[in-house]
Design an enzyme around this catalytic site. Structure first.
Site, PDB file in Angstrom:
ATOM      1  N   HIS A 121       1.107   8.837  -4.479  1.00 55.67           N
ATOM      2  CA  HIS A 121       0.723   8.808  -3.069  1.00 55.67           C
ATOM      3  C   HIS A 121       1.949   9.100  -2.233  1.00 55.67           C
ATOM      4  O   HIS A 121       3.031   8.589  -2.490  1.00 55.67           O
ATOM      5  CB  HIS A 121       0.150   7.439  -2.700  1.00 55.67           C
ATOM      6  CG  HIS A 121      -0.699   7.488  -1.466  1.00 55.67           C
ATOM      7  ND1 HIS A 121      -2.076   7.622  -1.515  1.00 55.67           N
ATOM      8  CD2 HIS A 121      -0.381   7.448  -0.160  1.00 55.67           C
ATOM      9  CE1 HIS A 121      -2.555   7.642  -0.287  1.00 55.67           C
ATOM     10  NE2 HIS A 121      -1.550   7.546   0.560  1.00 55.67           N
ATOM     11  N   ASP A 142      -9.261   0.003   5.066  1.00 55.94           N
ATOM     12  CA  ASP A 142      -8.232   1.019   5.322  1.00 55.94           C
ATOM     13  C   ASP A 142      -8.839   2.258   5.966  1.00 55.94           C
ATOM     14  O   ASP A 142      -8.246   2.869   6.858  1.00 55.94           O
ATOM     15  CB  ASP A 142      -7.493   1.410   4.034  1.00 55.94           C
ATOM     16  CG  ASP A 142      -6.509   2.529   4.318  1.00 55.94           C
ATOM     17  OD1 ASP A 142      -5.588   2.306   5.121  1.00 55.94           O
ATOM     18  OD2 ASP A 142      -6.690   3.644   3.794  1.00 55.94           O
ATOM     19  N   ARG A 147      -5.522   4.208  13.523  1.00 54.92           N
ATOM     20  CA  ARG A 147      -4.062   4.378  13.661  1.00 54.92           C
ATOM     21  C   ARG A 147      -3.719   5.820  13.998  1.00 54.92           C
ATOM     22  O   ARG A 147      -2.786   6.101  14.748  1.00 54.92           O
ATOM     23  CB  ARG A 147      -3.356   3.938  12.365  1.00 54.92           C
ATOM     24  CG  ARG A 147      -3.365   2.419  12.182  1.00 54.92           C
ATOM     25  CD  ARG A 147      -2.933   2.047  10.777  1.00 54.92           C
ATOM     26  NE  ARG A 147      -1.621   2.561  10.455  1.00 54.92           N
ATOM     27  CZ  ARG A 147      -1.290   3.075   9.270  1.00 54.92           C
ATOM     28  NH1 ARG A 147      -2.161   3.141   8.282  1.00 54.92           N
ATOM     29  NH2 ARG A 147      -0.088   3.527   9.061  1.00 54.92           N
ATOM     30  N   SER A 203      -1.806   0.063   3.859  1.00 55.55           N
ATOM     31  CA  SER A 203      -2.762   1.171   3.788  1.00 55.55           C
ATOM     32  C   SER A 203      -2.676   1.849   2.412  1.00 55.55           C
ATOM     33  O   SER A 203      -3.678   2.024   1.717  1.00 55.55           O
ATOM     34  CB  SER A 203      -2.438   2.175   4.900  1.00 55.55           C
ATOM     35  OG  SER A 203      -3.063   3.406   4.675  1.00 55.55           O
ATOM     36  N   LYS A 262      -5.325   1.072  -1.206  1.00 52.72           N
ATOM     37  CA  LYS A 262      -6.085   2.151  -1.850  1.00 52.72           C
ATOM     38  C   LYS A 262      -5.680   2.290  -3.314  1.00 52.72           C
ATOM     39  O   LYS A 262      -6.508   2.492  -4.189  1.00 52.72           O
ATOM     40  CB  LYS A 262      -5.844   3.488  -1.144  1.00 52.72           C
ATOM     41  CG  LYS A 262      -6.527   3.562   0.200  1.00 52.72           C
ATOM     42  CD  LYS A 262      -6.323   4.902   0.851  1.00 52.72           C
ATOM     43  CE  LYS A 262      -4.918   5.088   1.312  1.00 52.72           C
ATOM     44  NZ  LYS A 262      -4.744   5.485   2.698  1.00 52.72           N
TER      45      LYS A 262
HETATM   46  N1  URA Z   1      -0.631   7.457   3.877  1.00 56.65           N
HETATM   47  C1  URA Z   1      -1.554   6.458   3.891  1.00 56.65           C
HETATM   48  O1  URA Z   1      -2.452   6.420   3.064  1.00 56.65           O
HETATM   49  N2  URA Z   1      -1.455   5.525   4.820  1.00 56.65           N
HETATM   50  C2  URA Z   1      -0.480   5.503   5.732  1.00 56.65           C
HETATM   51  O2  URA Z   1      -0.440   4.607   6.530  1.00 56.65           O
HETATM   52  C3  URA Z   1       0.475   6.543   5.733  1.00 56.65           C
HETATM   53  C4  URA Z   1       0.372   7.521   4.789  1.00 56.65           C
END
Ligand code: URA
Length: 433
Positions: free
Chosen positions: A82, A161, A168, A183, A187
């Site tokens: 990620h 999220d 956001r 966040s 996930k």
């Molecule tokens: N990627 C994400 O999944 N969440 C964030 O807050 C920033 C980047």
């Protein structure tokens, strides 16, 4: 429990309890807290921060706000990656097939664009037919068949999220260590992979502008992952210039395909191999050097390209577009940004470049906005390049000519030109366990 009291408590700088954070996550997921109160708390967290304990509690509450995926049925070691968000970051499209081609399953749920940064799901949707929503059975079938699948944050995975991310994006509350950490890790924990590599971006195009902030974010996420029993590592990478040359959804998919075919820009390739090698190390495929070499061989052999094509096909995408990227629909209009003076590009404000792409239609202004897959830009000269007045710095693409003025102004403002040669920074800054 009243949302009003929770907002006031955080606004005044106090720590929230586990129960209050669970109420917030549940309210976001189930919709019983209105957007304006969710947004108000996000802004309070942005300004007042959260302790490590609060961040961990919020992460778990968000991860448990919906379904969690058990990947053990796949019968293979699973790895995920990620990015904390950058400009021109198309690494998933290259890293996932490399890792999958090495026998490590990648069952990945990706996000959409956020702020000035792009999202993998938006990019993949530029491939005609590609389905970013699959049910559990289809998702597992694609992984079993091809070794990988990349879908959106589907169904009921970390719904808290999903809601907060979208808010956001439009309330200027993205650049916060606890909000980014919760966040991303909510996930990743809900999505079930055993091994997690985090690409933590640093620089003008990243949410974390300094090395110190990026390391603090990486530490927070690694600790949350490790406490949850996942093998977690972070790569710190440079986002002072966009990654590669393409910024914008189908333009980035095309650049990723070129990389999988053996071409592509060096910075993109190097970061992809580094991320893939880290995933392979965590998955037990050997030491770092052996894994880097393996990733390199797999990319050069064309196996990763074949894996990507098979995955696209299995997800309903038209493989002809992967074979022949000329088929991607092009924007109707293009325009060049020219250098106004001679010199060396001494700095690029990658965030402004991401914003220029958004202004062309590649990103969203409100969470209901649709995006234009063909819009974006192609960078012709990056930091360190010697340029002459009148030379092309970038080509902008849009389907509405009226969008060029603002985007051109934004792009030109993002480029600093000096008289002295400048040192080009490495794309990989370091790694953390
Ligand atoms: N990627 C994400 O999944 N969440 C964030 O807050 C920033 C980047």
């Amino acid at each position: 429990m009243r949302m009003y009291d929770i907002i006031k408590k955080k606004r005044d700088g106090f720590e929230l309890t586990k129960e209050e954070l669970e109420f917030f996550a549940k309210g976001a997921a189930e919709g019983f807290i209105p957007d304006y109160q969710l947004s108000a708390l996000l802004m309070a967290i942005y300004f007042k921060g959260m302790s490590k304990r609060e961040t961990a509690d919020l992460t778990l509450a968000m991860a448990q706000s919906g379904d969690t995926v058990d990947l053990s049925d796949l019968g293979a070691v699973t790895a995920d990656k990620h990015s904390t968000g950058g400009v021109g970051d198309k690494t998933t499209l290259i890293v996932a097939p490399i890792v999958a081609s090495c026998g490590v399953s990648v069952a990945k749920m990706s996000g959409r664009g956020l702020g000035h940064t792009g999202g993998t799901v938006d990019k993949l949707e530029s491939i005609p037919g590609y389905k970013t929503t699959l049910d559990r059975e289809e998702f597992f079938d694609v992984v079993k068949k091809t070794g990988m699948s990349v879908i959106g944050q589907s169904g009921n995975l970390a719904p808290a999220d999903k809601k907060l991310y979208a808010l956001r994006d439009v309330t200027a509350t993205v650049e916060s260590i606890p909000l980014i950490a919760s966040s991303i890790m909510s996930k990743k924990l809900a999505a079930g992979a055993e091994c997690i590599v985090l690409d933590v971006k640093i620089g003008s195009g990243a949410f974390m502008k300094t090395d110190e902030q990026a390391r603090a974010l990486a530490r927070e996420m690694i600790d949350i992952g490790s406490a949850a029993g996942r093998r977690t590592a972070a790569v710190l990478s440079n986002m002072d210039t966009p990654l590669g040359a393409a910024v914008g959804n189908s333009l980035e998919v095309i650049e990723a395909i070129e990389t999988l075919k053996g071409g592509g820009p060096d910075d993109l390739k190097e970061l992809c191999l580094t991320l893939a090698a880290n995933m392979l190390v965590l998955a037990g495929k050997g030491d770092y050097e052996a894994c880097f070499n393996l990733a390199q061989e797999i990319l050069a052999s064309g196996k990763a390209y074949e894996t990507f094509k098979a995955c696209v096909s299995a997800q309903g995408g038209n493989p002809d577009y992967i074979e022949n990227t000329d088929l991607f629909e092009k924007a109707q209009f293009s325009c060049e940004v020219l250098a106004q003076t001679d010199g060396y590009i001494s700095a690029m404000d990658a965030e402004r470049i991401g914003t220029a792409a958004c202004l062309l239609g590649a990103g969203r202004k409100t969470k209901e906005d649709s995006i234009d897959f063909a819009a974006g830009l192609e960078i012709k000269a990056k930091t360190g390049t010697k340029i002459c007045k009148g030379e092309t710095l970038a080509i902008l693409y849009a389907n509405d000519e009226r969008l060029f003025d603002a985007a051109k102004t934004e792009y030109a403002a993002a480029i600093a030109i000096g008289n002295e040669p400048v040192e080009i920074q490495a794309v990989v800054i370091g790694s953390m366990r």
